[in-house]
Write an enzyme that holds these catalytic residues in place. Sequence first.
Site, PDB file in Angstrom:
ATOM      1  N   ARG A  52      16.648  79.615  34.881  1.00 33.83           N
ATOM      2  CA  ARG A  52      18.118  79.475  34.961  1.00 33.83           C
ATOM      3  C   ARG A  52      18.487  78.118  35.561  1.00 33.83           C
ATOM      4  NH1 ARG A  52      19.266  84.436  38.352  1.00 33.83           N
ATOM      5  NH2 ARG A  52      21.386  83.645  38.467  1.00 33.83           N
ATOM      6  N   LYS A  55      29.912  80.926  43.449  1.00 31.72           N
ATOM      7  CA  LYS A  55      31.107  81.068  42.599  1.00 31.72           C
ATOM      8  C   LYS A  55      31.687  82.479  42.686  1.00 31.72           C
ATOM      9  CE  LYS A  55      28.693  79.899  38.930  1.00 31.72           C
ATOM     10  NZ  LYS A  55      27.351  79.656  39.507  1.00 31.72           N
ATOM     11  N   ARG A 105      20.078  87.978  46.928  1.00 34.84           N
ATOM     12  CA  ARG A 105      21.404  88.471  46.502  1.00 34.84           C
ATOM     13  C   ARG A 105      21.362  89.961  46.156  1.00 34.84           C
ATOM     14  NH1 ARG A 105      24.712  85.345  41.973  1.00 34.84           N
ATOM     15  NH2 ARG A 105      22.873  85.669  40.686  1.00 34.84           N
ATOM     16  N   ARG A 122      19.828  92.082  40.747  1.00 33.42           N
ATOM     17  CA  ARG A 122      19.746  91.753  39.323  1.00 33.42           C
ATOM     18  C   ARG A 122      18.326  91.407  38.917  1.00 33.42           C
ATOM     19  NH1 ARG A 122      24.473  87.470  38.565  1.00 33.42           N
ATOM     20  NH2 ARG A 122      22.877  86.541  37.236  1.00 33.42           N
ATOM     21  N   ARG A 182      29.908  76.579  30.403  1.00 37.04           N
ATOM     22  CA  ARG A 182      28.590  76.234  30.939  1.00 37.04           C
ATOM     23  C   ARG A 182      27.869  75.218  30.070  1.00 37.04           C
ATOM     24  NH1 ARG A 182      27.475  81.159  34.209  1.00 37.04           N
ATOM     25  NH2 ARG A 182      25.412  81.046  35.073  1.00 37.04           N
TER      26      ARG A 182
HETATM   27  P1  ADP Z   1      24.799  83.033  38.050  1.00 38.09           P
HETATM   28  O1  ADP Z   1      26.141  82.626  38.522  1.00 38.09           O
HETATM   29  O2  ADP Z   1      23.957  83.626  39.097  1.00 38.09           O
HETATM   30  O3  ADP Z   1      24.092  82.010  37.221  1.00 38.09           O
HETATM   31  P2  ADP Z   1      26.044  84.640  35.965  1.00 38.09           P
HETATM   32  O4  ADP Z   1      26.297  86.054  36.275  1.00 38.09           O
HETATM   33  O5  ADP Z   1      27.185  83.697  35.909  1.00 38.09           O
HETATM   34  O6  ADP Z   1      24.920  84.183  36.985  1.00 38.09           O
HETATM   35  O7  ADP Z   1      25.278  84.518  34.567  1.00 38.09           O
HETATM   36  C1  ADP Z   1      24.155  85.325  34.283  1.00 38.09           C
HETATM   37  C2  ADP Z   1      23.621  85.009  32.890  1.00 38.09           C
HETATM   38  O8  ADP Z   1      24.653  85.284  31.915  1.00 38.09           O
HETATM   39  C3  ADP Z   1      23.244  83.549  32.636  1.00 38.09           C
HETATM   40  O9  ADP Z   1      21.923  83.265  33.061  1.00 38.09           O
HETATM   41  C4  ADP Z   1      23.402  83.466  31.109  1.00 38.09           C
HETATM   42  O10 ADP Z   1      22.315  84.081  30.438  1.00 38.09           O
HETATM   43  C5  ADP Z   1      24.628  84.346  30.864  1.00 38.09           C
HETATM   44  N1  ADP Z   1      25.883  83.556  30.902  1.00 38.09           N
HETATM   45  C6  ADP Z   1      26.895  83.677  31.812  1.00 38.09           C
HETATM   46  N2  ADP Z   1      27.885  82.815  31.532  1.00 38.09           N
HETATM   47  C7  ADP Z   1      27.497  82.126  30.430  1.00 38.09           C
HETATM   48  C8  ADP Z   1      28.083  81.085  29.661  1.00 38.09           C
HETATM   49  N3  ADP Z   1      29.290  80.562  29.966  1.00 38.09           N
HETATM   50  N4  ADP Z   1      27.382  80.623  28.588  1.00 38.09           N
HETATM   51  C9  ADP Z   1      26.194  81.119  28.266  1.00 38.09           C
HETATM   52  N5  ADP Z   1      25.577  82.094  28.942  1.00 38.09           N
HETATM   53  C10 ADP Z   1      26.217  82.599  30.024  1.00 38.09           C
HETATM   54  P1  ADP Z   2      27.038  82.384  42.018  1.00 39.11           P
HETATM   55  O1  ADP Z   2      28.126  83.309  41.506  1.00 39.11           O
HETATM   56  O2  ADP Z   2      27.461  80.943  42.037  1.00 39.11           O
HETATM   57  O3  ADP Z   2      25.734  82.573  41.307  1.00 39.11           O
HETATM   58  P2  ADP Z   2      27.110  84.051  44.430  1.00 39.11           P
HETATM   59  O4  ADP Z   2      28.500  84.028  44.917  1.00 39.11           O
HETATM   60  O5  ADP Z   2      26.642  85.279  43.738  1.00 39.11           O
HETATM   61  O6  ADP Z   2      26.781  82.735  43.538  1.00 39.11           O
HETATM   62  O7  ADP Z   2      26.163  83.743  45.692  1.00 39.11           O
HETATM   63  C1  ADP Z   2      24.744  83.734  45.564  1.00 39.11           C
HETATM   64  C2  ADP Z   2      24.135  84.344  46.838  1.00 39.11           C
HETATM   65  O8  ADP Z   2      24.377  83.452  47.936  1.00 39.11           O
HETATM   66  C3  ADP Z   2      24.737  85.689  47.242  1.00 39.11           C
HETATM   67  O9  ADP Z   2      23.709  86.498  47.782  1.00 39.11           O
HETATM   68  C4  ADP Z   2      25.772  85.331  48.306  1.00 39.11           C
HETATM   69  O10 ADP Z   2      25.973  86.375  49.254  1.00 39.11           O
HETATM   70  C5  ADP Z   2      25.138  84.111  48.954  1.00 39.11           C
HETATM   71  N1  ADP Z   2      26.145  83.127  49.413  1.00 39.11           N
HETATM   72  C6  ADP Z   2      27.332  82.810  48.830  1.00 39.11           C
HETATM   73  N2  ADP Z   2      27.965  81.849  49.536  1.00 39.11           N
HETATM   74  C7  ADP Z   2      27.161  81.544  50.582  1.00 39.11           C
HETATM   75  C8  ADP Z   2      27.251  80.634  51.683  1.00 39.11           C
HETATM   76  N3  ADP Z   2      28.316  79.836  51.840  1.00 39.11           N
HETATM   77  N4  ADP Z   2      26.219  80.600  52.559  1.00 39.11           N
HETATM   78  C9  ADP Z   2      25.137  81.408  52.409  1.00 39.11           C
HETATM   79  N5  ADP Z   2      24.990  82.278  51.399  1.00 39.11           N
HETATM   80  C10 ADP Z   2      25.986  82.365  50.495  1.00 39.11           C
END
Ligand code: ADP
Ligand code: ADP
Length: 213
Positions: free
Chosen positions: A170, A13, A126, A159, A87
Amino acid sequence: MILLLFGPPGAGKGTQSAFLIEKRSMAHISTGNLFRANIKNETELGLKAKSFMDAGDLVPDSVTVGMVESELESLKGASVIFDGFPRTVPQAEAFDELLTKMSLKIDHAIFVEVPSEMLVERLSGRRMTADGKHVYHVTFNPPKQEGICDVTGEELIQRKDDSEEVISNRLEAYEKSTAPLKDYYESKGVLKSIDGTGEPEEVFGRIEAILGS
Ligand code: ADP
Ligand code: ADP
């Protein structure tokens, strides 16, 4: 335009948001990035969110929705990507009310599908800038110089919640609370599912095909 990007942690995302910001000049609301900025600045909101995030649990809906409301008000009129929000179904319901109040509507809710066995590998490799705006992967998308952002020259961070034990929590929180949003948005007629595997540029092409020119 109001665009939601949702899918499991690691689906890409943030990576796809960066393309949309660059190529379509869209505004971006990432609740994860906003929480992390609040934690860094030691705000009251950050204090409320921290223990949940550290454990890989979702932050309570009331805290999250309040934060999104004030962000969206400050962006009035812009095309916005929502990355990682809503979410939960209660967040989605509160969001619908908020959008109606602001005379806005969701144009597309894009669900980025990635098989669960790929997610741990993506998350554990990541690396990102502290503000979360530039995302890399040690193997799949490495920076030119190890540990350094190509764009800003900053040192990249890993992170704390990208550790294997927090990742599994998660992913559980995702299955329990976020996966039901697929049915929610399907019933509203705005759900678009895309394959999130392949090169990031290929995935972006699938998003572009939905958005049109
Ligand atoms: P990722 O896309 O890797 O799951 P995010 O950066 O979107 O990570 O979210 C990291 C953390 O922030 C989540 O594990 C949760 O604790 C919190 N968080 C993010 N967005 C939301 C949401 N919409 N509702 C509740 N908690 C959230
Ligand atoms: P999210 O926000 O959904 O948690 P991220 O965009 O942070 O996901 O991506 C998670 C990890 O996967 C990052 O290290 C990113 O560089 C990698 N990644 C993202 N898209 C791809 C893809 N199409 N193929 C392989 N790795 C990817």
